[in-house]
Design a protein around this motif. Structure first.
Motif: not given
Length: 347
Positions: A157-167
């Motif tokens: 989870a990070n700014w490019e994937h705010p809800n986790g790697p699948a987001s």
């Protein structure tokens, strides 16, 4: 009750450990404050009109107001404060704006960096995977005394994937950037030739020239029967009725601006301020342009360095986190991010 929970706390509890690291809490941003003093005093001599807009920023005129709120112990006493005029981003920094910064600088946010094992004593090294805290509603009603029932540490989870790697942020470019730590927000502000607001500046701007109101928009939760901020409706945390149209962060400018022309000064996502957090600061705060205490202290987590956060988020409601109300304060450990935490800048 509070609506903020440190990333380190989430991670340590996830692996069965309690965060007890001791960090230095002395002021480390003196150079930033010197720059901000000069820029604010320089602006004050310029006859801008209240609400004037330039380059996505709004002129907030200087003035005096009553800062704080009697309803919250760390927002007492209510006390007179005056601030000089300043420019403020009309809305929270968005995903597309933050992406421009990353493209130009190659910056890696805290949530994307390897974790230092010394910060997490006892946690197996193979489990120290970069990630961040994500609101994960439980399937059924739960007691509200344990936020770890709805906050999870999600690897990737990070700014490019705010809800986790699948987001992804694709299709969400005009939503506030989230999963940003204090250091991340500071890095963006420096790149943009801006800074983070002081807590006093933020509250003055949010009040929009008013005092003694329950909410920043007035005294009614739903003026004319309409939601005017992105907060939580329904039974927290498992049920969101989506009456305001959003389960998570809303695109900026989805709700009406305040009298100064600023959007989302309440709800949507929490916003970092430059001030260290202390619950007792208001008893000794200067009356003119206060910049916060010299160090950080939170009796609930004495070893954590925390900065002030303001405005509440899409998770706030009268059931749980009521810190979107006028004069209330939030706080956050400086290396932590979450999917309901962002920022805006001033100049």
């Amino acid at each position: 009750m509070r609506g903020y929970f440190g990333l380190k706390i989430v991670l340590m509890f996830a692996f069965g450990f309690v965060f007890g690291a001791c960090n230095s809490s002395r002021r480390d941003d003196q150079s930033q404050e010197n720059v901000s003093d000069k820029s604010v005093s320089g602006q004050q001599a310029t006859p801008f009109k209240p609400g004037e807009k330039r380059d996505g920023m709004v002129w907030v005129p200087g003035g005096a107001f009553e800062m704080g709120a009697d309803e919250f112990t760390d927002s007492r006493p209510v006390h007179p404060v005056s601030v000089k005029g300043f420019w403020m981003d009309e809305h929270e920094v968005t995903n597309v704006q933050f992406a421009e910064f990353v493209k130009a600088t190659g910056y890696k946010t805290v949530a994307e960096r390897p974790l230092n094992p010394t910060d997490y004593p006892g946690v197996p090294a193979e489990q120290l995977v970069p990630g961040s805290a994500v609101f994960t509603p439980p399937a059924a009603e739960v007691s509200l005394n344990n936020p770890l029932q709805w906050w999870k540490y999600i690897p990737g989870a990070n700014w490019e994937h705010p809800n986790g790697p699948a987001s992804t942020i694709k299709g969400h470019e005009n939503e506030p950037v989230v999963q940003v730590s204090y250091d991340d927000a500071m890095a963006y502000a420096k790149w943009a030739n801006k800074r983070l607001p002081t807590e006093a500046e933020w509250e003055f701007a949010a009040r929009g020239g008013t005092n003694n109101q329950t909410y920043y928009w007035g005294n009614e939760l739903k003026p004319s029967g309409k939601w005017v901020a992105n907060i939580h409706q329904g039974n927290f945390p498992e049920k969101n009725t989506l009456e305001d149209g959003y389960a998570g962060a809303a695109p900026v400018k989805s709700f009406p601006a305040n009298p100064f022309g600023l959007f989302d000064m309440e709800g949507n996502v929490w916003e970092w301020c430059q001030d260290f957090y202390r619950p007792d600061y208001y008893s000794s705060s200067p009356k003119v342009d206060p910049k916060g205490p010299e160090d950080s202290y939170d009796p609930e987590e004495p070893g954590a360095v925390k900065r002030v956060q303001r405005g509440g988020s899409f998770l706030c409601s009268d059931q749980y986190c009521i810190r979107y109300k006028a004069g209330s304060r939030g706080k956050g450990e400086v290396s932590s991010g979450s999917n309901n935490l962002g920022f805006r800048c001033v100049r």
